[in-house]
Design a protein around this motif. Structure first.
Motif, PDB file in Angstrom:
ATOM      1  N   ASP A   1     -16.070  13.673 -11.668  1.00 32.07           N
ATOM      2  CA  ASP A   1     -15.098  13.262 -12.689  1.00 32.07           C
ATOM      3  C   ASP A   1     -14.730  14.446 -13.589  1.00 32.07           C
ATOM      4  O   ASP A   1     -15.556  14.925 -14.366  1.00 32.07           O
ATOM      5  N   ARG A   2     -13.497  14.901 -13.500  1.00 36.12           N
ATOM      6  CA  ARG A   2     -13.064  16.080 -14.258  1.00 36.12           C
ATOM      7  C   ARG A   2     -13.070  15.837 -15.773  1.00 36.12           C
ATOM      8  O   ARG A   2     -13.628  16.625 -16.534  1.00 36.12           O
ATOM      9  N   GLY A   3     -12.432  14.740 -16.195  1.00 36.60           N
ATOM     10  CA  GLY A   3     -12.268  14.503 -17.620  1.00 36.60           C
ATOM     11  C   GLY A   3     -13.580  14.410 -18.364  1.00 36.60           C
ATOM     12  O   GLY A   3     -13.794  15.087 -19.382  1.00 36.60           O
TER      13      GLY A   3
ATOM     14  N   PHE B   1     -18.620  22.457  -5.723  1.00 34.07           N
ATOM     15  CA  PHE B   1     -18.492  21.420  -6.732  1.00 34.07           C
ATOM     16  C   PHE B   1     -17.068  21.464  -7.257  1.00 34.07           C
ATOM     17  O   PHE B   1     -16.612  22.499  -7.744  1.00 34.07           O
ATOM     18  N   ASN B   2     -16.349  20.345  -7.132  1.00 38.13           N
ATOM     19  CA  ASN B   2     -14.946  20.307  -7.522  1.00 38.13           C
ATOM     20  C   ASN B   2     -14.721  19.202  -8.537  1.00 38.13           C
ATOM     21  O   ASN B   2     -15.127  18.058  -8.320  1.00 38.13           O
TER      22      ASN B   2
ATOM     23  N   HIS C   1     -15.320   8.383  -8.673  1.00 33.57           N
ATOM     24  CA  HIS C   1     -14.564   8.601  -7.427  1.00 33.57           C
ATOM     25  C   HIS C   1     -15.166   7.834  -6.251  1.00 33.57           C
ATOM     26  O   HIS C   1     -14.463   7.532  -5.287  1.00 33.57           O
ATOM     27  N   SER C   2     -16.449   7.515  -6.341  1.00 31.39           N
ATOM     28  CA  SER C   2     -17.112   6.878  -5.205  1.00 31.39           C
ATOM     29  C   SER C   2     -16.618   5.461  -4.937  1.00 31.39           C
ATOM     30  O   SER C   2     -16.878   4.910  -3.873  1.00 31.39           O
ATOM     31  N   LYS C   3     -15.897   4.880  -5.884  1.00 33.14           N
ATOM     32  CA  LYS C   3     -15.344   3.539  -5.616  1.00 33.14           C
ATOM     33  C   LYS C   3     -13.864   3.594  -5.238  1.00 33.14           C
ATOM     34  O   LYS C   3     -13.234   2.555  -5.070  1.00 33.14           O
ATOM     35  N   ASP C   4     -13.304   4.793  -5.091  1.00 35.49           N
ATOM     36  CA  ASP C   4     -11.878   4.971  -4.827  1.00 35.49           C
ATOM     37  C   ASP C   4     -11.601   4.801  -3.330  1.00 35.49           C
ATOM     38  O   ASP C   4     -11.849   5.703  -2.527  1.00 35.49           O
TER      39      ASP C   4
END
Length: 351
Positions: free
Chosen positions: A75-77, A112-113, A144-147
């Motif tokens: 998660d970037r934010g 790591f992104n 992201h894992s639920k996307d």
């Protein structure tokens, strides 16, 4: 073994000559391939060490059809917010530790992104990374894992995927801990001490594991007949927002005698607010945290916590993605154990 070449010019052919084997045999050892006799493998590894040979990643990628890269998406934010505020991010530290060490053991690298959680933006950014890096596997961490769109994108690109702390997606490796079970155990610990007014300081609904923990809390309270004393407030996994919610909660006339916070950052907020209001922990307020990142051991007092096996979960995900890339079968779901670590922030309520 022969004369050591100059460091800058050491090649795989130098290693092969030094060990008295073929270039292909050295390549198999470097790539952790089977069918190399232990005595030959040991001789080649000794030659690599003596010559200080560093395999060329580009050459390995061309020769073996692999990239030797595992890409972790986070998660970037939220991550940048914590870093920019100087709070750090122990979850990311543990993730990197588990992933990098697991990859290193197999001659891999973990990248790591940071990617925005907006579904459209996330798919575009991840697609760009896939085209540029061609990773052998991708790890999707919360949220992201639920996307489902990201999972579908990886399936279309035929890239192995692992999700962390999420509901299972078809075709993905799922690595979790028993989130609901952990929350039940934390709640039962407080109930056994005699607490009946217990607050659950929830994280964010964007994270599927948060909902599972809330389910576990509510189930334990219901099983004990204490549902009427249960309270739920949201702190969004954030120090300031948690502090505001807890401040209101602890000023109420029927304030809780115990709080379960969904991460360590929110637990630290509880400690700060309790101190400001003159409440002693655990005499006036018991506290249990989730995560158990290293910092909680140095809090005053040290936190009772559910130890979330972050490093182990990421390490397991890397191991399974690497195995899949090598042609091995892997189960769809891996549930790693949690642990309730009782320290100094839980005690019976005042009479």
């Amino acid at each position: 073994m022969g004369e050591r070449p100059k460091l800058a010019s050491v090649t795989i052919e130098d290693v092969a000559r030094s060990a008295g084997v073929s270039r292909q045999t050295v390549s198999r050892v470097i790539n952790r391939s089977p069918n190399v006799k232990p005595v030959v493998r040991a001789r080649i590894e000794a030659a690599i060490e003596q010559l200080r040979y560093v395999p060329n990643l580009s050459a390995r990628r061309m020769g073996g059809g692999r990239s030797y890269l595992i890409l972790a998406i986070s998660d970037r934010g939220r991550t940048l917010e914590n870093w920019q505020a100087g709070r750090g991010n122990d979850w990311v530290d543990q993730m990197l530790f588990g992933g990098m060490t697991a990859c290193e053991a197999h001659g891999y690298h973990m990248l790591f992104n940071l990617v925005e959680t907006d579904a459209g933006v996330a798919c575009r950014k991840v697609a760009e990374s896939l085209s540029a890096l061609r990773p052998d596997g991708v790890i999707l961490t919360p949220s992201h894992s639920k996307d489902a769109q990201l999972v579908e994108l990886l399936a279309e690109r035929r890239i192995a995927c692992a999700t962390i702390n999420s509901r299972k997606h078809e075709g993905c490796v799922s690595v979790t801990m028993d989130e609901a079970g952990a929350a039940r155990e934390a709640t039962r610990h407080l109930l056994a001490l005699g607490h009946r007014r217990i607050a659950f300081l929830a994280g964010s609904s964007a994270y599927g594991n948060s909902a599972l923990r809330l389910d576990g809390f509510e189930a334990a309270m219901a099983d004990d007949g204490a549902s009427a004393g249960g309270m739920v407030v949201r702190g969004d996994f954030h120090f300031e927002r948690a502090a505001e919610a807890v401040s209101d909660l602890l000023r109420a006339g029927d304030r809780p005698t115990a709080i379960i916070a969904e991460n360590d950052e929110m637990s630290f907020a509880v400690l700060h607010v309790a101190n400001r209001l003159g409440l002693a922990i655990p005499a006036d307020l018991s506290l249990i945290s989730f995560e158990d990142t290293p910092g909680v051991r140095f809090s005053v007092p040290p936190l009772t916590a559910i130890r979330q096996p972050i490093a182990a979960m990421i390490g397991q995900a890397c191991e399974k993605l690497i195995a899949i890339r090598g042609g091995a079968e892997a189960r769809d779901e891996y549930v790693l154990p949690y642990e309730l670590v009782v320290r100094s922030t839980t005690a019976p309520p005042r009479a």
